[in-house]
Scaffold this motif. Structure first.
Motif, PDB file in Angstrom:
ATOM      1  N   ALA A 152     -10.484  14.484   9.260  1.00 29.26           N
ATOM      2  CA  ALA A 152     -12.077  14.103   9.817  1.00 29.26           C
ATOM      3  C   ALA A 152     -11.935  13.723  10.506  1.00 29.26           C
ATOM      4  N   THR A 153     -13.513  13.282  11.201  1.00 23.63           N
ATOM      5  CA  THR A 153     -13.806  11.951  11.960  1.00 23.63           C
ATOM      6  C   THR A 153     -14.248  10.846  11.121  1.00 23.63           C
ATOM      7  N   GLU A 154     -14.357  10.795  10.197  1.00 28.31           N
ATOM      8  CA  GLU A 154     -14.505   9.507   9.902  1.00 28.31           C
ATOM      9  C   GLU A 154     -12.998   8.991   9.023  1.00 28.31           C
ATOM     10  N   GLY A 155     -11.971   9.901   9.473  1.00 27.44           N
ATOM     11  CA  GLY A 155     -10.569   9.580   8.751  1.00 27.44           C
ATOM     12  C   GLY A 155      -9.293  10.454   8.574  1.00 27.44           C
ATOM     13  N   VAL A 156      -8.775  10.288   7.579  1.00 24.56           N
ATOM     14  CA  VAL A 156      -7.126  11.428   7.370  1.00 24.56           C
ATOM     15  C   VAL A 156      -6.674  11.106   5.926  1.00 24.56           C
ATOM     16  N   ASN A 157      -6.785  12.576   5.612  1.00 22.68           N
ATOM     17  CA  ASN A 157      -7.021  12.144   3.745  1.00 22.68           C
ATOM     18  C   ASN A 157      -5.281  13.196   3.468  1.00 22.68           C
ATOM     19  N   CYS A 158      -4.218  12.244   2.801  1.00 25.96           N
ATOM     20  CA  CYS A 158      -3.059  13.608   3.384  1.00 25.96           C
ATOM     21  C   CYS A 158      -2.688  12.631   1.013  1.00 25.96           C
ATOM     22  N   THR A 159      -2.188  14.064   1.809  1.00 28.75           N
ATOM     23  CA  THR A 159      -1.040  13.971   0.125  1.00 28.75           C
ATOM     24  C   THR A 159       0.256  15.261   0.633  1.00 28.75           C
ATOM     25  N   LEU A 160       1.609  13.824   0.358  1.00 32.67           N
ATOM     26  CA  LEU A 160       2.367  14.327   0.957  1.00 32.67           C
ATOM     27  C   LEU A 160       3.387  13.821   0.078  1.00 32.67           C
ATOM     28  N   THR A 161       5.033  14.994   0.149  1.00 38.87           N
ATOM     29  CA  THR A 161       6.032  14.264  -0.826  1.00 38.87           C
ATOM     30  C   THR A 161       7.225  13.878   0.545  1.00 38.87           C
ATOM     31  N   GLY A 162       8.163  13.333  -0.065  1.00 38.14           N
ATOM     32  CA  GLY A 162       9.334  12.718   0.772  1.00 38.14           C
ATOM     33  C   GLY A 162      10.719  12.001   0.028  1.00 38.14           C
ATOM     34  N   SER A 163      10.805  11.914   0.315  1.00 41.62           N
ATOM     35  CA  SER A 163      11.893  10.558  -0.083  1.00 41.62           C
ATOM     36  C   SER A 163      11.380   9.946  -0.542  1.00 41.62           C
ATOM     37  N   TYR A 164      11.933   8.576  -1.675  1.00 37.19           N
ATOM     38  CA  TYR A 164      11.214   7.022  -0.769  1.00 37.19           C
ATOM     39  C   TYR A 164      11.099   6.574   0.171  1.00 37.19           C
ATOM     40  N   ASP A 165      11.789   6.222   0.599  1.00 36.46           N
ATOM     41  CA  ASP A 165      12.577   5.694   2.158  1.00 36.46           C
ATOM     42  C   ASP A 165      11.490   6.518   3.344  1.00 36.46           C
ATOM     43  N   ASN A 166      11.611   7.299   3.385  1.00 39.14           N
ATOM     44  CA  ASN A 166      10.984   8.053   4.430  1.00 39.14           C
ATOM     45  C   ASN A 166       9.280   8.246   4.563  1.00 39.14           C
ATOM     46  N   ILE A 167       8.804   8.408   3.182  1.00 41.04           N
ATOM     47  CA  ILE A 167       7.553   8.058   3.350  1.00 41.04           C
ATOM     48  C   ILE A 167       6.808   6.655   3.365  1.00 41.04           C
ATOM     49  N   ARG A 168       7.962   5.542   3.641  1.00 41.69           N
ATOM     50  CA  ARG A 168       7.892   3.813   3.365  1.00 41.69           C
ATOM     51  C   ARG A 168       8.029   3.915   5.075  1.00 41.69           C
ATOM     52  N   GLN A 169       8.964   4.460   5.521  1.00 46.00           N
ATOM     53  CA  GLN A 169       8.619   4.557   7.262  1.00 46.00           C
ATOM     54  C   GLN A 169       7.773   5.260   7.938  1.00 46.00           C
ATOM     55  N   TRP A 170       7.306   6.145   7.036  1.00 46.52           N
ATOM     56  CA  TRP A 170       6.225   6.598   7.673  1.00 46.52           C
ATOM     57  C   TRP A 170       4.673   6.039   7.696  1.00 46.52           C
ATOM     58  N   CYS A 171       4.268   5.298   6.234  1.00 48.53           N
ATOM     59  CA  CYS A 171       3.635   5.030   6.455  1.00 48.53           C
ATOM     60  C   CYS A 171       3.455   3.821   7.631  1.00 48.53           C
ATOM     61  N   LYS A 172       4.949   2.805   7.277  1.00 47.89           N
ATOM     62  CA  LYS A 172       5.060   2.089   8.421  1.00 47.89           C
ATOM     63  C   LYS A 172       4.473   2.466   9.922  1.00 47.89           C
ATOM     64  N   SER A 173       4.511   3.229   9.862  1.00 46.85           N
ATOM     65  CA  SER A 173       4.918   3.735  11.457  1.00 46.85           C
ATOM     66  C   SER A 173       3.202   4.290  11.570  1.00 46.85           C
ATOM     67  N   LEU A 174       2.691   4.745  10.790  1.00 46.02           N
ATOM     68  CA  LEU A 174       1.543   5.108  11.109  1.00 46.02           C
ATOM     69  C   LEU A 174       0.595   3.891  10.466  1.00 46.02           C
ATOM     70  N   ARG A 175       0.606   2.296  10.237  1.00 47.13           N
ATOM     71  CA  ARG A 175       0.045   1.548  10.273  1.00 47.13           C
ATOM     72  C   ARG A 175       0.372   0.584  11.654  1.00 47.13           C
ATOM     73  N   SER A 176       1.448   0.924  11.995  1.00 49.95           N
ATOM     74  CA  SER A 176       1.652   0.194  14.053  1.00 49.95           C
ATOM     75  C   SER A 176       0.956   1.531  14.800  1.00 49.95           C
ATOM     76  N   TYR A 177       0.661   2.439  14.618  1.00 46.76           N
ATOM     77  CA  TYR A 177       0.117   3.485  15.471  1.00 46.76           C
ATOM     78  C   TYR A 177      -1.132   2.653  16.293  1.00 46.76           C
ATOM     79  N   ALA A 178      -0.701   2.496  17.136  1.00 46.84           N
ATOM     80  CA  ALA A 178      -1.659   1.678  18.299  1.00 46.84           C
ATOM     81  C   ALA A 178      -3.125   3.029  19.266  1.00 46.84           C
TER      82      ALA A 178
END
Length: 81
Positions: A11-37
């Motif tokens: 939405a314009t206000e933001g993104v709401n996700c419910t995701l499943t994946g491996s321990y490492d992959n979910i954390r890598q995705w979070c790290k990648s999203l936080r660094s997205y410019a």
């Protein structure tokens, strides 16, 4: 790239996700999203804004050891007005 599945409401206000994946992959995705410019944004058509970290302060709620039967089987993103 991260082999994650789930649902994303965008939405314009933001993104709401419910995701499943491996321990490492979910954390890598979070790290990648936080660094997205993001892409360059032109305010007047000539000026550009770069380096803004749109998701730098995003909070993630993580649950580990979810039973495999509860994992999503695919990924679906949809727009919410």
């Amino acid at each position: 790239q991260y082999s994650i599945c789930g649902r994303a409401r965008v939405a314009t206000e933001g993104v709401n996700c419910t995701l499943t994946g491996s321990y490492d992959n979910i954390r890598q995705w979070c790290k990648s999203l936080r660094s997205y410019a993001g892409a360059e944004v032109g305010g007047s058509g000539t000026e550009t804004e770069t380096g803004r970290k749109y998701f730098a302060n995003t909070e993630f709620k993580l649950t580990d050891d979810l039973p495999l039967g509860q994992a999503f089987k695919n990924f679906h993103a949809f727009r919410v007005d």
